[in-house]
Design a protein around this motif. Structure first.
Motif, PDB file in Angstrom:
ATOM      1  N   THR A 210     -10.538 -18.294  24.267  1.00 11.40           N
ATOM      2  CA  THR A 210     -11.270 -18.507  25.513  1.00 11.40           C
ATOM      3  C   THR A 210     -10.619 -17.704  26.627  1.00 11.40           C
ATOM      4  O   THR A 210      -9.407 -17.755  26.818  1.00 11.40           O
ATOM      5  N   THR A 211     -11.423 -16.950  27.351  1.00 11.86           N
ATOM      6  CA  THR A 211     -10.954 -16.178  28.502  1.00 11.86           C
ATOM      7  C   THR A 211     -11.669 -16.677  29.745  1.00 11.86           C
ATOM      8  O   THR A 211     -12.905 -16.686  29.800  1.00 11.86           O
ATOM      9  N   ASN A 212     -10.894 -17.111  30.731  1.00 10.67           N
ATOM     10  CA  ASN A 212     -11.479 -17.619  31.965  1.00 10.67           C
ATOM     11  C   ASN A 212     -12.128 -16.498  32.775  1.00 10.67           C
ATOM     12  O   ASN A 212     -11.918 -15.307  32.509  1.00 10.67           O
ATOM     13  N   LEU A 213     -12.885 -16.880  33.776  1.00  8.37           N
ATOM     14  CA  LEU A 213     -13.615 -15.923  34.599  1.00  8.37           C
ATOM     15  C   LEU A 213     -12.680 -14.872  35.187  1.00  8.37           C
ATOM     16  O   LEU A 213     -11.614 -15.182  35.712  1.00  8.37           O
ATOM     17  N   SER A 214     -13.121 -13.625  35.097  1.00 11.70           N
ATOM     18  CA  SER A 214     -12.318 -12.515  35.592  1.00 11.70           C
ATOM     19  C   SER A 214     -13.226 -11.333  35.891  1.00 11.70           C
ATOM     20  O   SER A 214     -14.305 -11.200  35.308  1.00 11.70           O
ATOM     21  N   SER A 215     -12.775 -10.475  36.799  1.00  6.50           N
ATOM     22  CA  SER A 215     -13.475  -9.209  37.039  1.00  6.50           C
ATOM     23  C   SER A 215     -12.668  -8.041  36.489  1.00  6.50           C
ATOM     24  O   SER A 215     -12.985  -6.878  36.761  1.00  6.50           O
ATOM     25  N   ASN A 216     -11.629  -8.355  35.713  1.00  7.27           N
ATOM     26  CA  ASN A 216     -10.781  -7.332  35.117  1.00  7.27           C
ATOM     27  C   ASN A 216     -11.269  -7.035  33.702  1.00  7.27           C
ATOM     28  O   ASN A 216     -11.163  -7.871  32.807  1.00  7.27           O
ATOM     29  N   ALA A 217     -11.803  -5.848  33.508  1.00  6.79           N
ATOM     30  CA  ALA A 217     -12.396  -5.490  32.220  1.00  6.79           C
ATOM     31  C   ALA A 217     -11.369  -5.511  31.100  1.00  6.79           C
ATOM     32  O   ALA A 217     -11.670  -5.920  29.973  1.00  6.79           O
ATOM     33  N   THR A 218     -10.148  -5.100  31.384  1.00  8.57           N
ATOM     34  CA  THR A 218      -9.114  -5.086  30.345  1.00  8.57           C
ATOM     35  C   THR A 218      -8.769  -6.494  29.893  1.00  8.57           C
ATOM     36  O   THR A 218      -8.646  -6.765  28.686  1.00  8.57           O
ATOM     37  N   THR A 219      -8.623  -7.396  30.843  1.00  3.77           N
ATOM     38  CA  THR A 219      -8.346  -8.799  30.510  1.00  3.77           C
ATOM     39  C   THR A 219      -9.445  -9.374  29.625  1.00  3.77           C
ATOM     40  O   THR A 219      -9.177 -10.059  28.628  1.00  3.77           O
ATOM     41  N   LEU A 220     -10.675  -9.062  29.967  1.00  7.43           N
ATOM     42  CA  LEU A 220     -11.803  -9.606  29.223  1.00  7.43           C
ATOM     43  C   LEU A 220     -11.906  -9.008  27.825  1.00  7.43           C
ATOM     44  O   LEU A 220     -12.128  -9.728  26.849  1.00  7.43           O
ATOM     45  N   THR A 221     -11.762  -7.705  27.709  1.00  7.47           N
ATOM     46  CA  THR A 221     -11.877  -7.082  26.384  1.00  7.47           C
ATOM     47  C   THR A 221     -10.736  -7.531  25.468  1.00  7.47           C
ATOM     48  O   THR A 221     -10.940  -7.722  24.265  1.00  7.47           O
ATOM     49  N   ASN A 222      -9.543  -7.707  26.035  1.00 10.80           N
ATOM     50  CA  ASN A 222      -8.431  -8.214  25.223  1.00 10.80           C
ATOM     51  C   ASN A 222      -8.709  -9.638  24.748  1.00 10.80           C
ATOM     52  O   ASN A 222      -8.399  -9.998  23.600  1.00 10.80           O
ATOM     53  N   GLY A 223      -9.286 -10.446  25.627  1.00 10.37           N
ATOM     54  CA  GLY A 223      -9.621 -11.813  25.241  1.00 10.37           C
ATOM     55  C   GLY A 223     -10.676 -11.861  24.152  1.00 10.37           C
ATOM     56  O   GLY A 223     -10.589 -12.667  23.209  1.00 10.37           O
ATOM     57  N   ILE A 224     -11.672 -10.994  24.260  1.00  9.18           N
ATOM     58  CA  ILE A 224     -12.725 -10.936  23.241  1.00  9.18           C
ATOM     59  C   ILE A 224     -12.146 -10.477  21.907  1.00  9.18           C
ATOM     60  O   ILE A 224     -12.539 -10.958  20.840  1.00  9.18           O
ATOM     61  N   THR A 225     -11.202  -9.549  21.951  1.00  4.71           N
ATOM     62  CA  THR A 225     -10.555  -9.073  20.732  1.00  4.71           C
ATOM     63  C   THR A 225      -9.887 -10.229  19.984  1.00  4.71           C
ATOM     64  O   THR A 225      -9.813 -10.221  18.748  1.00  4.71           O
ATOM     65  N   ASN A 226      -9.420 -11.235  20.701  1.00  3.80           N
ATOM     66  CA  ASN A 226      -8.718 -12.368  20.091  1.00  3.80           C
ATOM     67  C   ASN A 226      -9.651 -13.355  19.387  1.00  3.80           C
ATOM     68  O   ASN A 226      -9.186 -14.340  18.806  1.00  3.80           O
ATOM     69  N   ILE A 227     -10.949 -13.126  19.451  1.00  2.00           N
ATOM     70  CA  ILE A 227     -11.904 -14.020  18.786  1.00  2.00           C
ATOM     71  C   ILE A 227     -12.052 -13.604  17.320  1.00  2.00           C
ATOM     72  O   ILE A 227     -12.284 -12.434  17.015  1.00  2.00           O
ATOM     73  N   TYR A 228     -11.916 -14.571  16.423  1.00  2.00           N
ATOM     74  CA  TYR A 228     -12.113 -14.326  14.991  1.00  2.00           C
ATOM     75  C   TYR A 228     -12.974 -15.433  14.404  1.00  2.00           C
ATOM     76  O   TYR A 228     -12.966 -16.576  14.882  1.00  2.00           O
ATOM     77  N   ALA A 229     -13.695 -15.086  13.360  1.00  2.00           N
ATOM     78  CA  ALA A 229     -14.519 -16.078  12.662  1.00  2.00           C
ATOM     79  C   ALA A 229     -13.698 -16.783  11.596  1.00  2.00           C
ATOM     80  O   ALA A 229     -12.589 -16.357  11.244  1.00  2.00           O
ATOM     81  N   ILE A 230     -14.239 -17.891  11.091  1.00  2.00           N
ATOM     82  CA  ILE A 230     -13.620 -18.566   9.942  1.00  2.00           C
ATOM     83  C   ILE A 230     -13.465 -17.558   8.810  1.00  2.00           C
ATOM     84  O   ILE A 230     -14.415 -16.848   8.459  1.00  2.00           O
ATOM     85  N   GLY A 231     -12.267 -17.460   8.241  1.00  2.00           N
ATOM     86  CA  GLY A 231     -12.006 -16.471   7.209  1.00  2.00           C
ATOM     87  C   GLY A 231     -11.345 -15.224   7.728  1.00  2.00           C
ATOM     88  O   GLY A 231     -10.869 -14.387   6.961  1.00  2.00           O
ATOM     89  N   GLY A 232     -11.310 -15.079   9.074  1.00  2.00           N
ATOM     90  CA  GLY A 232     -10.672 -13.928   9.674  1.00  2.00           C
ATOM     91  C   GLY A 232      -9.161 -14.080   9.718  1.00  2.00           C
ATOM     92  O   GLY A 232      -8.610 -15.087   9.251  1.00  2.00           O
TER      93      GLY A 232
END
Length: 422
Positions: A210-232
């Motif tokens: 989970t990434t909280n609200l931000s206007s920093n694109a790097t912070t957001l893309t790094n947070g999204i990178t940390n998302i994995y599905a079951i089995g990942g």
């Protein structure tokens, strides 16, 4: 008697010219009313065309030349008797349009008004009003299907990889319009059937996703990178079920969480990626009810599992599934009542693509049994929770192809970001 008759004749003779004059005046007034009505209609049509042209052109910004060309092309194709000009703007993320149209007069022409010029103005841009946006991504086992162990294989075969790429593209599209102003802030989260905390179970989604609200694109893309599905990588190999209600709730926690805008003109959006198939699995890995205890997404009888969990396209809606459907719709209704717009990205929904307009009533959500197969109820649920304008699917997007997700997310970003200012 002759004298009386003569008087009547004289009165009639006097009335006829008066009636003729009144008739001319009456016809003239009717004619003016008709012409004024035509002016009103023409001004409304021009205003709509100029608004639409501004929205058509704004997607080309910050290339102002392309933006003007696209707006002019729209006017030519849709309001050919109108002309437009582009007042100078100092903001590279706004486009201003001044439209003019000449309306010929029918009756007012008798009074020297051959035509009347009408005008309409529009300004469109992005980053103009406060926007709080949250993305909620399905991270269940189905999103790992076709992926390698690190969920990094390209080519449209790994759903979670494509979803994460789409989410990052979404961030870039929204923040490209002067993100430094802080008007647009974005958050992202994953969801399954539970969150850890409060539920300490291996398959639950952790805070790192989970990434909280931000206007920093790097912070957001790094947070999204940390998302994995079951089995990942680092994830459990068996799931916790799926709870779309929790996905909505978590997204709402994000847009109302740290850093959210408090201005009264703030616009709030949730974009949720889901197949619409709520699955309640109460006994994964011998654990009792992996479902999060958080209200309002916990069904009654939480330790009871659905009877058939062997397929994601069941011929009948299971009991607990129906309860989760009802809770999901209730959560969506509460969000809409709070002026949160919900966009649905329906991915690989049971029964194939169904982009038809919703005709069946939403009050069947929560019903179980053979009369409500997944192929019907999953689509119905998602269309019911989307903030669709009546008679449209403007907040509902569906695909069965993972590689199509980035394009869909970009379209939603444009719909959210590009606004009429005036």
């Amino acid at each position: 008697m002759k004298s009386c008759w003569k008087g009547v004749q004289n009165e009639r003779a006097q009335i006829l010219p008066i009636m003729a004059v009144l008739l001319i005046v009456f016809i003239g007034l009717m004619g003016i009313a008709i012409d004024v009505g035509r002016i009103f209609i023409a001004r409304t049509e021009l205003s709509r065309a100029v608004d639409a042209a501004a929205l058509a052109g704004v997607v080309e910004l910050p290339n102002i030349t392309n933006a003007h060309t696209k707006a002019a092309t729209y006017i030519t194709q849709n309001q050919s008797d109108a002309s437009i000009s582009f007042p100078i703007t100092t903001d590279q993320y706004q486009i201003k349009i001044a439209g003019q149209r000449s309306v010929p007069m029918f009756f007012m022409g008798m009074f020297g008004f051959g035509s009347v010029a009408i005008h309409a103005n529009a300004t469109a841009g992005y980053g103009i009003v406060p926007l709080d946006v949250a993305m909620s991504l399905d991270a269940t086992g189905s999103m790992h299907s076709g992926c390698n162990s690190t969920e990094t294989n390209t080519g449209g075969v790994c759903p979670i990889y494509e979803a994460k790429g789409a989410a990052k593209s979404f961030v870039n599209a929204l923040l490209s319009g002067g993100a430094g102003s802080g008007n647009t802030i974005i958050g992202a989260n994953a969801y399954r059937g539970c969150f850890n905390p409060p539920r300490a179970q291996a398959a639950c989604v952790t805070n790192s996703m989970t990434t909280n609200l931000s206007s920093n694109a790097t912070t957001l893309t790094n947070g999204i990178t940390n998302i994995y599905a079951i089995g990942g990588p680092g994830q459990a190999t068996s799931g916790s079920g799926t709870n779309v209600c929790l996905g909505l709730k978590k997204a709402n926690d994000v847009i109302m969480g740290p850093g959210h805008h408090t201005a009264p003109n703030t616009l709030r959006f949730i974009v949720i990626l889901t197949d619409g198939d709520n699955v309640y699995n109460a006994g994964v890995s011998n654990q009792t009810s992996p479902q999060s205890p958080d209200a309002p997404c916990r069904p009654s009888s939480p330790t009871t599992a659905d009877g058939d969990l062997t397929s994601n396209c069941r011929s009948d809606t299971q009991t607990q599934e129906a309860k989760l459907d009802a809770l999901t719709k209730a959560e969506a209704d509460a969000l809409k009542a709070a002026n949160v717009e919900i966009y649905i990205v329906a991915f690989s929904v049971c029964g194939g693509i169904d982009t038809s307009l919703l005709t069946n009533p939403c009050n069947s959500i929560g019903s179980s049994g053979a009369s409500y197969p997944d192929s019907t109820q999953d689509h119905r649920l998602l269309k019911c929770i989307a903030t669709n304008t009546p008679g449209t699917n403007d907040h509902y997007f569906e695909t069965a192809t993972a590689s199509a997700l980035p394009g869909i997310f970009n379209r939603i970003a444009q719909a959210i970001a590009f606004r009429l200012v005036e």
